[in-house]
Design an enzyme around this catalytic site. Sequence first.
Site, PDB file in Angstrom:
ATOM      1  N   LYS A  22       0.837  -1.213   0.000  1.00 35.63           N
ATOM      2  CA  LYS A  22       0.000   0.000   0.000  1.00 35.63           C
ATOM      3  C   LYS A  22       0.868   1.258   0.000  1.00 35.63           C
ATOM      4  CE  LYS A  22      -2.573   2.632   3.448  1.00 35.63           C
ATOM      5  NZ  LYS A  22      -1.444   3.392   3.968  1.00 35.63           N
ATOM      6  N   ASN A  23       1.821   1.324   0.931  1.00 39.17           N
ATOM      7  CA  ASN A  23       2.558   2.575   1.085  1.00 39.17           C
ATOM      8  C   ASN A  23       3.522   2.861  -0.067  1.00 39.17           C
ATOM      9  OD1 ASN A  23       1.150   3.077   3.373  1.00 39.17           O
ATOM     10  ND2 ASN A  23       2.821   2.642   4.808  1.00 39.17           N
ATOM     11  N   CYS A 115      -5.447   8.138   8.579  1.00 38.71           N
ATOM     12  CA  CYS A 115      -5.834   7.643   9.899  1.00 38.71           C
ATOM     13  C   CYS A 115      -5.530   8.680  10.976  1.00 38.71           C
ATOM     14  CB  CYS A 115      -5.055   6.368  10.233  1.00 38.71           C
ATOM     15  SG  CYS A 115      -5.577   4.952   9.287  1.00 38.71           S
ATOM     16  N   ARG A 120       0.343  14.333  13.042  1.00 38.89           N
ATOM     17  CA  ARG A 120       0.851  14.105  11.683  1.00 38.89           C
ATOM     18  C   ARG A 120       1.086  15.399  10.888  1.00 38.89           C
ATOM     19  NH1 ARG A 120      -2.058   8.965   9.032  1.00 38.89           N
ATOM     20  NH2 ARG A 120       0.047   8.423   8.461  1.00 38.89           N
ATOM     21  N   ASP A 303       3.487   0.419  11.983  1.00 36.52           N
ATOM     22  CA  ASP A 303       2.276  -0.176  11.393  1.00 36.52           C
ATOM     23  C   ASP A 303       2.011  -1.595  11.895  1.00 36.52           C
ATOM     24  OD1 ASP A 303       1.855   2.120  10.017  1.00 36.52           O
ATOM     25  OD2 ASP A 303       2.354   1.349   8.039  1.00 36.52           O
ATOM     26  N   ARG A 398      -9.348   0.066   3.396  1.00 37.96           N
ATOM     27  CA  ARG A 398      -8.467   1.062   2.753  1.00 37.96           C
ATOM     28  C   ARG A 398      -7.093   0.481   2.480  1.00 37.96           C
ATOM     29  NH1 ARG A 398      -7.306   5.057   6.553  1.00 37.96           N
ATOM     30  NH2 ARG A 398      -5.527   5.129   5.177  1.00 37.96           N
TER      31      ARG A 398
HETATM   32  C1  UD1 Z   1       3.919   6.771   6.354  1.00 38.95           C
HETATM   33  C2  UD1 Z   1       2.896   5.723   6.054  1.00 38.95           C
HETATM   34  C3  UD1 Z   1       2.289   5.183   7.332  1.00 38.95           C
HETATM   35  C4  UD1 Z   1       3.385   4.691   8.248  1.00 38.95           C
HETATM   36  C5  UD1 Z   1       4.463   5.750   8.420  1.00 38.95           C
HETATM   37  C6  UD1 Z   1       5.661   5.275   9.225  1.00 38.95           C
HETATM   38  C7  UD1 Z   1       2.014   6.406   3.880  1.00 38.95           C
HETATM   39  C8  UD1 Z   1       0.912   7.038   3.141  1.00 38.95           C
HETATM   40  N1  UD1 Z   1       1.871   6.329   5.206  1.00 38.95           N
HETATM   41  O1  UD1 Z   1       3.193   7.806   7.004  1.00 38.95           O
HETATM   42  O2  UD1 Z   1       1.420   4.108   7.011  1.00 38.95           O
HETATM   43  O3  UD1 Z   1       2.800   4.441   9.510  1.00 38.95           O
HETATM   44  O4  UD1 Z   1       4.924   6.197   7.161  1.00 38.95           O
HETATM   45  O5  UD1 Z   1       6.233   4.160   8.599  1.00 38.95           O
HETATM   46  O6  UD1 Z   1       3.005   5.960   3.319  1.00 38.95           O
HETATM   47  N2  UD1 Z   1       6.466  14.071  10.861  1.00 38.95           N
HETATM   48  C9  UD1 Z   1       6.631  15.402  11.183  1.00 38.95           C
HETATM   49  N3  UD1 Z   1       6.611  16.306  10.166  1.00 38.95           N
HETATM   50  C10 UD1 Z   1       6.444  15.950   8.864  1.00 38.95           C
HETATM   51  C11 UD1 Z   1       6.284  14.578   8.550  1.00 38.95           C
HETATM   52  C12 UD1 Z   1       6.295  13.662   9.584  1.00 38.95           C
HETATM   53  O7  UD1 Z   1       6.780  15.768  12.346  1.00 38.95           O
HETATM   54  O8  UD1 Z   1       6.449  16.817   8.002  1.00 38.95           O
HETATM   55  C13 UD1 Z   1       6.451  13.068  11.947  1.00 38.95           C
HETATM   56  C14 UD1 Z   1       5.076  12.404  12.052  1.00 38.95           C
HETATM   57  O9  UD1 Z   1       4.173  13.150  12.821  1.00 38.95           O
HETATM   58  C15 UD1 Z   1       5.426  11.093  12.682  1.00 38.95           C
HETATM   59  C16 UD1 Z   1       6.764  10.772  12.061  1.00 38.95           C
HETATM   60  O10 UD1 Z   1       7.311  12.012  11.624  1.00 38.95           O
HETATM   61  O11 UD1 Z   1       5.573  11.256  14.065  1.00 38.95           O
HETATM   62  C17 UD1 Z   1       6.699   9.770  10.928  1.00 38.95           C
HETATM   63  O12 UD1 Z   1       5.984  10.289   9.879  1.00 38.95           O
HETATM   64  P1  UD1 Z   1       6.184   9.771   8.381  1.00 38.95           P
HETATM   65  O13 UD1 Z   1       7.297   8.783   8.305  1.00 38.95           O
HETATM   66  O14 UD1 Z   1       6.201  10.962   7.493  1.00 38.95           O
HETATM   67  O15 UD1 Z   1       4.878   8.987   8.157  1.00 38.95           O
HETATM   68  P2  UD1 Z   1       3.754   9.262   7.131  1.00 38.95           P
HETATM   69  O16 UD1 Z   1       4.322   9.647   5.807  1.00 38.95           O
HETATM   70  O17 UD1 Z   1       2.713  10.113   7.781  1.00 38.95           O
END
Ligand code: UD1
Length: 419
Positions: A22-23, A115, A120, A303, A398
């Site tokens: 998915k990701n 989610c 986030r 996850d 999803r």
């Molecule tokens: C992606 C995955 C999600 C998975 C996660 C971690 C997708 C669509 N989603 O989510 O399923 O759980 O990776 O493997 O691929 N953060 C910030 N600022 C930012 C971006 C992130 O502070 O601009 C923080 C987030 O709040 C979180 C952490 O960094 O605490 C990890 O986020 P990130 O790796 O970006 O996860 P997602 O892309 O949201």
Amino acid sequence: MEIIKIKGRKKLTGTIEIGGAKNSAVSLIPAAVLSDEATIFNVPDISDIKALHEITEYLGASFERDGDKVIVKSEGLECKPITLEHSKKLRASYYFMGALLGKFKHAEMYFPGGCSIGARPIDLHLSGFEKLGATVSLDGDKYIIDADKLVGADIDLRFASVGATINILLAAVYAEGKTIIRNAAMEPEVGNVIDFLNSMGAKVTGKDTSVIEIEGVQSLSGGLTTVIPDRIEAGTYILAGVMNGEDLKIDHVVPEHIKSLTDILEKMGADLKIYDDYIVVNKVPSLKPVNVVTEPYPGFPTDLQQPITSLLTQADGESLVTENIYENRFQNVQYLVQMGANIEFDGDDDRTIRVKGSTPLIADEVVTTDLRAGAALILAGLCAEGETTIKEIKHVLRGYTKIITKLRQVGAEIYLEDV
Ligand code: UD1
């Protein structure tokens, strides 16, 4: 409303085929619009992909699906603002920010959906775009990201965010000169995107490392890739096998991608036979407790934190689970407790839980609050006595391709009902 009913404690035997991740898929589709035409194999059949299909067509590109193959043709792609409704449909809508910014030097969209597992923020994505020369402003709730031109930059991420790494990559392939992303996410899904971009003629190095270098190009040609196997889907079914499996074969996996999980399961005393691209799982009479700490790859994936918690209720003794990535990823706990688990929060920051096992789980009516909480409750239902009802199952659909069919094929008594 769709609900799932599960009659628990059935033996699971046979083969479960793992689909595309998915990701990965949710970033490869927005990445596809960077080229004129791109073909992606092994695309999972999940509602997040349907949402991206809608957004891609809304933007004027064509999206043809034939089985698990998707062809995106971007001749008609326009730089339109992505609507609030489209932005909110899924988390990964935000990859159109990077893709449109790269291609048109302009993108407009709202804060993405996804989610509800924590705040986030997307500050790392936006500051990455700014370092490439874009300005980011807000028109009401809509982000407007604009650049006269994008110029390569040295970007050091505060956190190795998967989303920010991929989004910056998508914008930087068309920037002038060299971009370096430091503390980049090393998740295999990022590598899948790098391979895809390079198949279009991009010049990206540093796959699977924390420093990614992108030499900007002026044009990209047709792209071709295959979505890697879904390590989280594989991990979920491996956990089901540890609970109830008898020679349960989880096929089409990359064992290295789930080593953090299989290492922990082996510590617990689980019976796993790991081959080149499949894993065979058998239930054992007793499991040892273990501590789990979520971390960026190659650490234990957030996850799989909720799914493994369901298994830990069946280990003999006390396990600690610490969630380091998201601040609100324990919404499954109250329902596990309702089913008979003994779980308490540890410390003041609500980041660690103590799971005291083993406790028999008893079927009840529970609610899915997010995608992986849903997977965790399905696992709990599979090992509970009686018939469990799980509401708000849309979250699970999803992200898991044909989860009901796959589990039924190996012997689970699980049904989807429209009520
Ligand atoms: C992606 C995955 C999600 C998975 C996660 C971690 C997708 C669509 N989603 O989510 O399923 O759980 O990776 O493997 O691929 N953060 C910030 N600022 C930012 C971006 C992130 O502070 O601009 C923080 C987030 O709040 C979180 C952490 O960094 O605490 C990890 O986020 P990130 O790796 O970006 O996860 P997602 O892309 O949201």
